[in-house]
Write an enzyme that holds these catalytic residues in place. Structure first.
Site, PDB file in Angstrom:
ATOM      1  N   CYS A  89      68.239  36.677 -15.472  1.00 23.38           N
ATOM      2  CA  CYS A  89      67.035  36.016 -14.971  1.00 23.38           C
ATOM      3  C   CYS A  89      67.258  35.273 -13.654  1.00 23.38           C
ATOM      4  CB  CYS A  89      66.488  35.036 -16.011  1.00 23.38           C
ATOM      5  SG  CYS A  89      65.865  35.839 -17.490  1.00 23.38           S
ATOM      6  N   HIS A 347      56.927  35.992 -15.431  1.00 20.60           N
ATOM      7  CA  HIS A 347      58.352  35.966 -15.085  1.00 20.60           C
ATOM      8  C   HIS A 347      58.867  37.395 -14.922  1.00 20.60           C
ATOM      9  CE1 HIS A 347      62.575  35.247 -15.190  1.00 20.60           C
ATOM     10  NE2 HIS A 347      62.746  35.010 -16.473  1.00 20.60           N
ATOM     11  N   CYS A 377      67.163  29.032 -16.121  1.00 16.10           N
ATOM     12  CA  CYS A 377      68.073  29.412 -17.201  1.00 16.10           C
ATOM     13  C   CYS A 377      68.338  30.914 -17.096  1.00 16.10           C
ATOM     14  CB  CYS A 377      67.495  29.052 -18.559  1.00 16.10           C
ATOM     15  SG  CYS A 377      65.923  29.871 -18.959  1.00 16.10           S
TER      16      CYS A 377
END
Length: 391
Positions: A89, A347, A377
């Site tokens: 991510c 996202h 994160c």
């Protein structure tokens, strides 16, 4: 060392899962912010020394080094190289951080950094045979399990954070509803106009123009969210559901990162300076606490405190991640994700980090604030952070 500066930053609108971009090839989507940068800044693509693109699932249509193919699809010719990276991510943010490091070390002067993720056409976890976000045990060596007892899903990690801190579903839902409200307010006020490059594509063989994020529901309230079923645990044993977790969307983003000397030589007016970067490792079981030590590390390296930061972007992967970060860092929620976050706009994994930095530099420019910090994160227990200063 050179200072690395951000000349401009753009992103595509984020299309909802199986939405406006479902017939758009990931390579074409990846090319859009590159063309957007070229049009806005007016540079000759030949001056770009490398394109660094994050992509979390570089398989199938996102394979073949999409970082190299994107500038070719954008019409930048054969002479602009490109590389794809995967820090899960954090990939898009890592692309920007590495570009800044390369400029700072005087290896390069003009780079484009960003990322792409087409989650409709290349499902999340395709590279690890994942099902429902849980990695197939056969994707990990037995030696891994000699050191770590399990491989959890990110959703379960978010639930463990909620348990540890004692966050209620109501707290998570209130944060989520506020993210939606802020996105709606920002959109109506035109705060996204300068950072989103519209995409002309086709959908079911019809030409369309996509100008707006598709995932947000700005009228959402905490009461609306209270009736949604939990996504990762049984009712009464968890707090997370689709409404207080980040949206699965398709999108791409890119920033023009250069040395100050190159910007001056080309007549470009930089938006911001990249002050400091950090990346950390944390427990891969709970997994998602990385933004806390990453923020602490980047502040320490920059010899700053939280009080020196005017605006924050914290990726809203799950509501508990942001709640825990606020609790530990002591930052002001009113200065965090001021135009809404990933719970609202979504996202797109490999693109999000660059998109958050895009939001941050444009909001610093709009408000006249000076210092911003972005953090995320990352799966398997990492965190990443970047501090920027408005110029």
């Amino acid at each position: 060392m050179n200072d690395a500066v951000i000349v401009d930053a753009v992103r595509t609108p984020f299309g909802k899962h199986d939405g406006a971009f479902r017939d758009t090839h990931p390579q074409d989507l990846a090319a859009e912010p590159l063309a957007g940068l070229e049009n806005r800044v007016g540079f000759d693509p030949a001056v770009v020394e490398d394109v660094v693109y994050g992509c979390v699932t570089p398989v199938g249509e996102q394979g073949l080094n999409i970082g190299r193919i994107a500038p070719m699809v954008a019409g930048w010719g054969e002479g602009v190289p490109g590389v794809q990276l995967n820090r899960m991510c954090g990939s898009g943010q890592q692309a920007v951080n590495w570009a800044a490091s390369s400029v700072g070390a005087e290896f390069h002067e003009v780079l484009v950094a960003g990322g792409v993720e087409h989650m409709s056409r290349v499902p999340m976890g395709s590279d690890g045979n994942a099902e429902h976000g849980v990695v197939d045990e056969h994707a990990l060596t037995d030696s891994y399990f000699q050191h770590f007892e399990e491989a959890t899903s990110q959703g379960e990690g978010a639930e463990r954070i909620a348990e540890e801190y004692g966050f209620s579903r109501r707290e998570a839902d209130e944060l989520a509803a506020e993210s939606q409200r802020r996105w709606g307010e920002a959109w109506e006020a035109g705060r996204y106009d300068d950072q989103i490059t519209p995409v002309e594509t086709t959908l079911e063989n019809e030409a369309i123009r996509v100008e707006r994020d598709e995932h947000p529901r700005p009228g959402t309230t905490a009461e609306d969210l209270a009736d949604l079923p939990l996504a990762f645990r049984e009712e009464g044993d968890g707090i997370h559901h689709a409404g207080n977790s980040s949206g699965i969307v398709d999108g791409a983003s890119a920033l023009l990162v250069t040395s100050e000397a190159a910007a001056e030589r080309h007549g470009w007016d930089p938006m911001a300076r990249i002050v400091e970067t950090a990346v950390v490792g944390v427990d891969p079981i709970t997994m998602l606490t990385g933004p806390i030590p990453a923020t602490e590390q980047v502040l320490d390296d920059a010899e700053m405190t939280v009080d020196d930061i005017d605006l924050f972007e914290v990726n809203e992967a799950f509501a508990s991640v942001v709640l825990a970060w606020l609790d530990e860092i002591g930052a002001d929620w009113g200065a965090t994700n001021v135009n809404g976050g990933a719970i609202a706009h979504g996202h797109p994994l490999g693109a999000t980090g660059a998109a958050l930095l895009t939001k941050l530099v444009h909001e610093l420019d709009r408000t006249g604030n000076d210092i911003g910090l972005s953090t995320m994160c990352i799966g398997f227990g990492q965190g990443i952070a970047t501090i920027v200063e408005r110029l």
